[in-house]
Design a protein around this motif. Structure first.
Motif, PDB file in Angstrom:
ATOM      1  N   GLN A  14      25.081  49.912  51.018  1.00 17.80           N
ATOM      2  CA  GLN A  14      25.550  49.096  49.909  1.00 17.80           C
ATOM      3  C   GLN A  14      27.000  49.452  49.616  1.00 17.80           C
ATOM      4  O   GLN A  14      27.356  50.640  49.603  1.00 17.80           O
ATOM      5  CB  GLN A  14      24.677  49.398  48.681  1.00 17.80           C
ATOM      6  CG  GLN A  14      24.686  48.331  47.639  1.00 17.80           C
ATOM      7  CD  GLN A  14      23.597  48.586  46.594  1.00 17.80           C
ATOM      8  OE1 GLN A  14      22.937  49.598  46.596  1.00 17.80           O
ATOM      9  NE2 GLN A  14      23.443  47.634  45.695  1.00 17.80           N
ATOM     10  N   GLY A  15      27.842  48.471  49.395  1.00 21.21           N
ATOM     11  CA  GLY A  15      29.248  48.720  49.085  1.00 21.21           C
ATOM     12  C   GLY A  15      29.405  49.311  47.697  1.00 21.21           C
ATOM     13  O   GLY A  15      28.531  49.159  46.843  1.00 21.21           O
ATOM     14  N   ARG A  16      30.517  50.035  47.458  1.00 21.58           N
ATOM     15  CA  ARG A  16      30.702  50.662  46.145  1.00 21.58           C
ATOM     16  C   ARG A  16      31.011  49.606  45.100  1.00 21.58           C
ATOM     17  O   ARG A  16      31.576  48.557  45.402  1.00 21.58           O
ATOM     18  CB  ARG A  16      31.822  51.701  46.188  1.00 21.58           C
ATOM     19  CG  ARG A  16      33.213  51.176  46.335  1.00 21.58           C
ATOM     20  CD  ARG A  16      34.215  52.324  46.375  1.00 21.58           C
ATOM     21  NE  ARG A  16      35.578  51.836  46.437  1.00 21.58           N
ATOM     22  CZ  ARG A  16      36.323  51.548  45.367  1.00 21.58           C
ATOM     23  NH1 ARG A  16      35.815  51.656  44.149  1.00 21.58           N
ATOM     24  NH2 ARG A  16      37.571  51.124  45.505  1.00 21.58           N
ATOM     25  N   ARG A  18      32.952  47.897  42.281  1.00 18.62           N
ATOM     26  CA  ARG A  18      34.335  47.851  41.794  1.00 18.62           C
ATOM     27  C   ARG A  18      34.296  47.371  40.359  1.00 18.62           C
ATOM     28  O   ARG A  18      34.087  46.193  40.088  1.00 18.62           O
ATOM     29  CB  ARG A  18      35.165  46.918  42.663  1.00 18.62           C
ATOM     30  CG  ARG A  18      35.239  47.404  44.107  1.00 18.62           C
ATOM     31  CD  ARG A  18      36.011  46.443  44.979  1.00 18.62           C
ATOM     32  NE  ARG A  18      37.408  46.411  44.601  1.00 18.62           N
ATOM     33  CZ  ARG A  18      38.151  45.301  44.571  1.00 18.62           C
ATOM     34  NH1 ARG A  18      37.616  44.133  44.874  1.00 18.62           N
ATOM     35  NH2 ARG A  18      39.416  45.359  44.239  1.00 18.62           N
TER      36      ARG A  18
END
Length: 176
Positions: A14-16, A18
């Protein structure tokens, strides 16, 4: 199945998040920090602060005593010195704080070295140290060596000695 068909399970990577990138992201505007105040900003350092109430670490009783006048000796055992001599790292027969520090035995000890009697000493050595235990002195003398402990005169005693000599000089001048 081939190596080029291998993939992570769906949702495993999973992307961080923002934060602060608009209301559509779900973490826009305040970025999940609530509103205003010290905690909403970066660099908050209020761990242990209890809103003016006496903090827990100050309420609980303290134990023990820390003597600020205690001497700080580097304690060195005779067995360690014998090991260093056997390995060939120490060849001198006159051993003091600097010699032990150079070999890495006397770490710290701003007030000098205290010699302790743990271990066997076979070499004939002469020590100049700030302190020595009874057992260590006996072991060194049994091996044919000697231990010297220089007497350090405190500044207050130096002043008293100087005062005594001037008093004696005045008395001699009056009588003679």
């Amino acid at each position: 199945m081939k190596l080029n068909d291998l993939r992570d399970n769906q949702g495993a990577r999973q992307g961080r998040v923002r934060v602060g990138r608009g209301i559509g992201s779900g973490l826009g505007k305040t970025g999940g920090r609530g509103q205003k105040g010290q905690k909403s900003r970066s660099g908050v350092s209020i761990k242990g602060f209890e809103g003016g109430q006496m903090p827990l670490h100050m309420r609980i009783p303290k134990r023990g005593f820390n003597n600020i006048f205690a001497k700080d000796y580097a304690e060195v055992n005779l067995g360690e010195i014998q090991k260093v001599i056997d390995s060939g790292r120490l060849t001198a027969t006159d051993i003091d704080h600097d010699a032990l520090k150079a070999v890495g035995l006397a770490r710290g000890g701003k007030d000098g070295v205290r010699l302790l009697g743990k271990g066997e000493l076979t070499a004939k050595l002469s020590f100049t140290v700030a302190g020595v235990s009874k057992g260590a002195r006996e072991a060194v003398e049994k091996a044919g060596g000697s231990v010297t402990v220089p007497e350090i005169v405190p500044a207050a005693d130096k002043h008293k000695a100087k005062h005594r000599t001037t008093q004696a000089a005045k008395k001699a001048a009056i009588q003679g």
